[in-house]
Design an enzyme around this catalytic site. Structure first.
Site, PDB file in Angstrom:
ATOM      1  NE  ARG A  20      -3.628  -2.360   0.287  1.00 17.86           N
ATOM      2  CZ  ARG A  20      -3.154  -3.465  -0.301  1.00 17.86           C
ATOM      3  NH1 ARG A  20      -2.060  -3.423  -1.033  1.00 17.86           N
ATOM      4  NH2 ARG A  20      -3.790  -4.597  -0.198  1.00 17.86           N
ATOM      5  CD  GLU A  42      -5.912   2.236   3.440  1.00 19.55           C
ATOM      6  OE1 GLU A  42      -5.628   1.306   2.714  1.00 19.55           O
ATOM      7  OE2 GLU A  42      -6.745   3.103   3.105  1.00 19.55           O
ATOM      8  CB  SER A  71      -9.300  -0.705   5.394  1.00 19.18           C
ATOM      9  OG  SER A  71      -9.687  -1.921   4.834  1.00 19.18           O
TER      10      SER A  71
HETATM   11  C1  LIG Z   1     -15.441   0.403  -0.148  1.00 19.46           C
HETATM   12  C2  LIG Z   1     -13.966   0.601  -0.412  1.00 19.46           C
HETATM   13  C3  LIG Z   1     -13.142  -0.509  -0.569  1.00 19.46           C
HETATM   14  C4  LIG Z   1     -11.789  -0.358  -0.818  1.00 19.46           C
HETATM   15  N1  LIG Z   1     -11.020  -1.475  -0.987  1.00 19.46           N
HETATM   16  C5  LIG Z   1      -9.708  -1.363  -1.270  1.00 19.46           C
HETATM   17  C6  LIG Z   1      -8.910  -2.530  -1.490  1.00 19.46           C
HETATM   18  O1  LIG Z   1      -9.392  -3.655  -1.439  1.00 19.46           O
HETATM   19  N2  LIG Z   1      -7.587  -2.345  -1.756  1.00 19.46           N
HETATM   20  C7  LIG Z   1      -7.032  -1.109  -1.847  1.00 19.46           C
HETATM   21  O2  LIG Z   1      -5.817  -1.034  -2.107  1.00 19.46           O
HETATM   22  N3  LIG Z   1      -7.760   0.009  -1.664  1.00 19.46           N
HETATM   23  C8  LIG Z   1      -9.080  -0.082  -1.381  1.00 19.46           C
HETATM   24  N4  LIG Z   1      -9.840   1.047  -1.170  1.00 19.46           N
HETATM   25  C9  LIG Z   1      -9.201   2.383  -1.261  1.00 19.46           C
HETATM   26  C10 LIG Z   1      -9.380   3.076  -2.650  1.00 19.46           C
HETATM   27  O3  LIG Z   1     -10.272   2.359  -3.443  1.00 19.46           O
HETATM   28  C11 LIG Z   1      -8.035   3.182  -3.381  1.00 19.46           C
HETATM   29  O4  LIG Z   1      -7.112   3.884  -2.600  1.00 19.46           O
HETATM   30  C12 LIG Z   1      -8.177   3.900  -4.740  1.00 19.46           C
HETATM   31  O5  LIG Z   1      -6.999   3.728  -5.483  1.00 19.46           O
HETATM   32  C13 LIG Z   1      -8.493   5.385  -4.598  1.00 19.46           C
HETATM   33  O6  LIG Z   1      -8.785   5.890  -5.871  1.00 19.46           O
HETATM   34  P1  LIG Z   1      -9.406   7.343  -6.022  1.00 19.46           P
HETATM   35  O7  LIG Z   1      -9.441   7.683  -7.474  1.00 19.46           O
HETATM   36  O8  LIG Z   1     -10.726   7.406  -5.338  1.00 19.46           O
HETATM   37  O9  LIG Z   1      -8.333   8.231  -5.281  1.00 19.46           O
HETATM   38  P2  LIG Z   1      -8.554   9.509  -4.343  1.00 19.46           P
HETATM   39  O10 LIG Z   1      -9.215   9.089  -3.083  1.00 19.46           O
HETATM   40  O11 LIG Z   1      -9.204  10.598  -5.109  1.00 19.46           O
HETATM   41  O12 LIG Z   1      -7.037   9.902  -4.018  1.00 19.46           O
HETATM   42  C14 LIG Z   1      -6.230   9.044  -3.241  1.00 19.46           C
HETATM   43  C15 LIG Z   1      -4.784   9.570  -3.244  1.00 19.46           C
HETATM   44  O13 LIG Z   1      -4.241   9.470  -4.553  1.00 19.46           O
HETATM   45  C16 LIG Z   1      -3.828  10.756  -5.017  1.00 19.46           C
HETATM   46  N5  LIG Z   1      -4.167  10.799  -6.455  1.00 19.46           N
HETATM   47  C17 LIG Z   1      -5.378  10.599  -7.027  1.00 19.46           C
HETATM   48  N6  LIG Z   1      -5.264  10.630  -8.367  1.00 19.46           N
HETATM   49  C18 LIG Z   1      -3.954  10.869  -8.642  1.00 19.46           C
HETATM   50  C19 LIG Z   1      -3.200  11.027  -9.851  1.00 19.46           C
HETATM   51  N7  LIG Z   1      -3.769  10.907 -11.062  1.00 19.46           N
HETATM   52  N8  LIG Z   1      -1.880  11.272  -9.741  1.00 19.46           N
HETATM   53  C20 LIG Z   1      -1.264  11.371  -8.528  1.00 19.46           C
HETATM   54  N9  LIG Z   1      -1.928  11.234  -7.363  1.00 19.46           N
HETATM   55  C21 LIG Z   1      -3.258  10.985  -7.427  1.00 19.46           C
HETATM   56  C22 LIG Z   1      -4.591  11.770  -4.179  1.00 19.46           C
HETATM   57  O14 LIG Z   1      -3.869  12.995  -4.088  1.00 19.46           O
HETATM   58  C23 LIG Z   1      -4.656  11.036  -2.847  1.00 19.46           C
HETATM   59  O15 LIG Z   1      -3.435  11.204  -2.150  1.00 19.46           O
HETATM   60  C24 LIG Z   1     -11.221   0.941  -0.922  1.00 19.46           C
HETATM   61  C25 LIG Z   1     -12.051   2.061  -0.791  1.00 19.46           C
HETATM   62  C26 LIG Z   1     -13.417   1.895  -0.545  1.00 19.46           C
HETATM   63  C27 LIG Z   1     -14.293   3.107  -0.442  1.00 19.46           C
END
Ligand SMILES: Cc1cc2nc3c(=O)[nH]c(=O)nc-3n(C[C@H](O)[C@H](O)[C@H](O)COP(=O)(O)OP(=O)(O)OC[C@H]3O[C@@H](n4cnc5c(N)ncnc54)[C@H](O)[C@@H]3O)c2cc1C
Length: 349
Positions: A165, A342, A246
């Site tokens: 992660r 997290e 999480s």
């Molecule tokens: C119900 C649920 C289940 C989940 N299960 C998992 C799982 O099983 N495994 C897991 O690993 N994660 C899980 N997550 C966490 C989440 O899905 C991941 O972290 C996902 O990659 C976030 O994507 P996002 O586009 O929503 O990012 P955001 O929440 O918008 O951003 C997250 C981070 O990434 C940065 N960021 C976003 N886009 C970019 C970009 N293009 N370039 C540089 N930085 C960027 C942001 O600045 C921030 O620091 C879960 C979340 C939820 C709500």
């Protein structure tokens, strides 16, 4: 070119549904947009923060500076051999839809990562992982836009320093590198033996049990369906019960500390951590304190999964962090273990 909006509500842009106002906001649909955002931030001495779908963020009520939402699109197969293929995906594409696209095109390797919310561009940031697979295993390279210099930079997987992660996008490249595109190296039907059916990884215990109980073979399609079914039954859907998945990392303690804990709490599960020590499921710690299903500061510890905080009462980040801090205190008092949050809290203070 996209416009820059001021006092923009991010309520719909985060899966925890916390109310939050960005001083400035811009939706990024091209590299020209990114450059315009960079120039605007430089001219006005603003901090820039990228968001994808906001599924791993706790946004405070007021966000100073410029928030850019990455909406760079496109998915295409750009190179293939008998055994594998290279797929290029824009950072703004939805991760799960990209997994489906690959499966429909019989390109395998990411089926275990089905239904992880969020965008493709955020996936390398925390090296998303689930059911025994991480994106680092198939990510060949990516491209980012450097907010400091305005240049597009290529990085190989090795240069991203992926770990559990974790990646450089959380450390030295945080808020500097905006991921624009990724390239995934995926297996084709049959892999090296053209006539054998493709197999997926199904060794993760809960996935293995699900497949065995139903007599399912390890095809990527079966693994995809199984992962989707398990996730739907275990995790609350953010569109119905706002959450960020999480809320705490699973803590790692030394083997000695784990042995001491076992004397007091003989049922405490623990798994050998690959980097040493023992990993303890944070959900078990929270559940054993009777907190599952309880509300603290109107924020609920999900009755489906003790590691998930749900925000159906639409509390703000302060209430969510209050609840998290109470949970941390209770866990520390009983087990002498410090739980680490997290999702990213923004701004940090
Ligand atoms: C119900 C649920 C289940 C989940 N299960 C998992 C799982 O099983 N495994 C897991 O690993 N994660 C899980 N997550 C966490 C989440 O899905 C991941 O972290 C996902 O990659 C976030 O994507 P996002 O586009 O929503 O990012 P955001 O929440 O918008 O951003 C997250 C981070 O990434 C940065 N960021 C976003 N886009 C970019 C970009 N293009 N370039 C540089 N930085 C960027 C942001 O600045 C921030 O620091 C879960 C979340 C939820 C709500």
């Amino acid at each position: 070119m996209a416009s820059i909006l001021s006092n923009f509500s991010l309520d719909q842009c985060n899966s925890l549904a916390v109310p939050s106002i960005a001083e400035y906001f811009m939706r990024i649909e091209s590299i020209e947009d990114l450059d315009a955002a960079r120039v605007f931030a430089e001219e006005n001495t603003l901090k820039v923060m990228a968001i994808g779908e906001g599924s791993n963020l706790v946004l405070r009520p007021k966000i100073p500076g410029l928030v850019i939402q990455i909406a760079l699109s496109g998915i295409a197969l750009i190179e293939e051999s008998i055994t594998d293929a290279l797929v290029e995906i824009g950072a703004g594409e939805n991760w799960h839809k990209s997994v489906e696209w690959c499966l429909i095109n019989k390109l395998y390797g990411i089926e275990n990562l089905a239904l992880i919310p969020g965008s493709v561009g955020a996936a390398p940031v925390q090296n998303i992982g689930a059911y025994g697979v991480e994106i680092a295993e198939c990510l060949e390279r990516l491209e980012y836009f450097d907010l400091f210099t305005g240049a597009l930079v290529g990085l190989s997987a090795g240069q991203c320093r992926f770990a559990y992660r974790d990646s450089r996008f959380k450390t030295d490249l945080r808020d500097r590198a905006i991921i624009t595109r990724v390239w995934l190296r995926l297996r084709k039907e049959g892999g090296t033996k053209a006539k054998t059916k493709a197999k997926a990884k199904a060794e993760y215990p809960s996935l293995r049990a699900y497949m065995d109980d139903r007599g399912l073979s390890e095809t990527p399609e079966n693994v995809f369906d199984a992962v989707c079914a398990i996730r739907k039954s275990r995790l609350p859907d953010p569109s119905a019960q706002p959450n960020v998945g999480s809320f705490f990392h699973n803590p790692v303690v030394s083997e000695t500390q784990y042995r001491d804990l076992l004397e007091k709490f003989p049922d405490m599960p623990g798994y050998a951590n690959t980097q040493g020590g023992m990993k303890i499921p944070a959900a078990w710690l929270i559940e054993s304190l009777g907190l599952k299903g309880q509300e603290i500061s109107k924020v609920k510890i999900s009755d489906q999964h003790a590691l998930v905080l749900t925000n159906s009462n639409q509390q703000d980040a302060n209430a969510v962090l209050d609840a998290a801090s109470s949970i941390q205190d209770l866990v520390k008092e009983t087990f002498a273990i410090q739980l680490k949050i997290e999702p990213r809290i923004y701004p940090e203070h």
